[in-house]
Write an enzyme that holds these catalytic residues in place. Structure first.
Site, PDB file in Angstrom:
ATOM      1  CE  LYS A  55      -3.899  -2.255   2.231  1.00 52.52           C
ATOM      2  NZ  LYS A  55      -4.750  -2.331   3.422  1.00 52.52           N
ATOM      3  N   GLY A  71      -0.732   0.806   6.017  1.00 53.41           N
ATOM      4  CA  GLY A  71      -1.054  -0.068   7.135  1.00 53.41           C
ATOM      5  C   GLY A  71      -2.049  -1.136   6.739  1.00 53.41           C
ATOM      6  CG  ASP A  72      -3.789  -5.050   5.645  1.00 53.89           C
ATOM      7  OD1 ASP A  72      -4.594  -4.526   4.850  1.00 53.89           O
ATOM      8  OD2 ASP A  72      -3.938  -6.192   6.111  1.00 53.89           O
ATOM      9  CB  SER A  73      -5.336  -4.534  11.075  1.00 58.50           C
ATOM     10  OG  SER A  73      -4.678  -3.361  11.470  1.00 58.50           O
ATOM     11  N   GLY A 108       0.310  -4.388  10.385  1.00 55.84           N
ATOM     12  CA  GLY A 108       1.539  -4.127   9.652  1.00 55.84           C
ATOM     13  C   GLY A 108       1.646  -2.656   9.313  1.00 55.84           C
TER      14      GLY A 108
END
Length: 198
Positions: A55, A71-73, A108
């Site tokens: 991203k 970001g990623d969750s 992340g």
């Protein structure tokens, strides 16, 4: 110099705003499913970090003089990674599976600056309440958890159904301020340089 958020997540935006930062918002267009398919056999943390990095990298070229945050969750429950449920039915199914259990919410982060990049994950332990069927269905029908990793929010209605967390609360919401601070420090920036009053 600005902070650019490579996400359309209202929660990530809210975290930054509450912390004194008004970021530019430029959601990245990343095929998350295809990327995850290419990462078979990698650890859950590696997968979430790779999504965050993809991203940030997708938009970083458009903002070479700024700080780009991707970001990623995802929720790690019973050994399986779970992303966003997207539908009411899937949300109800997930909640019936996760109620009363403890899981790990992995977030992340990829922070790209003119001076380099910092990739790091943050893991927070979440214990879900023994929510009853009526509350699970009512919560799913609010629409709130449909676009949230793990099908819950900590900072809104979903907070009713979280018994405890161990770790960084901002990470559960979608963006760890301690991770972003470490990334900025590593690149030689002070956090206060990005506050609205500066």
């Amino acid at each position: 110099m600005n902070i650019v958020l490579a996400s359309s997540s209202p929660s990530r935006l809210s975290i930054l705003r509450s912390a004194g930062v008004e970021p530019l918002v430029c959601p990245a267009d990343v095929d998350e499913d295809a990327l995850l398919d290419s990462l078979v056999g990698r650890s859950p943390a590696d997968k979430v970090a790779a999504l965050a990095q993809a991203k940030a990298e997708a938009i970083a070229g458009d903002y070479p003089d700024d700080v780009v945050i991707g970001g990623d969750s995802m929720l790690l429950l019973d050994g399986a990674l779970q992303g966003k449920p997207h539908t009411v039915d899937k949300t109800i199914e997930r909640w019936k599976q996760q109620r009363g259990k403890t899981a790990e919410l992995i977030t992340g982060h990829c922070v790209i600056t003119p001076r380099g990049r910092h990739v790091e994950t943050s893991t927070t332990t979440v214990t879900f309440a023994h929510a009853d069927d009526a509350d699970i269905e009512a919560y799913a029908r609010t629409g709130e958890p449909l676009q949230c990793a793990g099908a819950f929010t900590l900072e809104a209605i979903g907070g009713w159904f979280i018994d405890s967390i161990t770790g960084d609360p901002s990470s559960v919401i979608g963006l760890s301020l301690p991770v972003v601070r470490r990334a900025l420090y590593a690149a030689g920036y002070n956090v206060s340089e990005f506050w609205n009053n500066n």
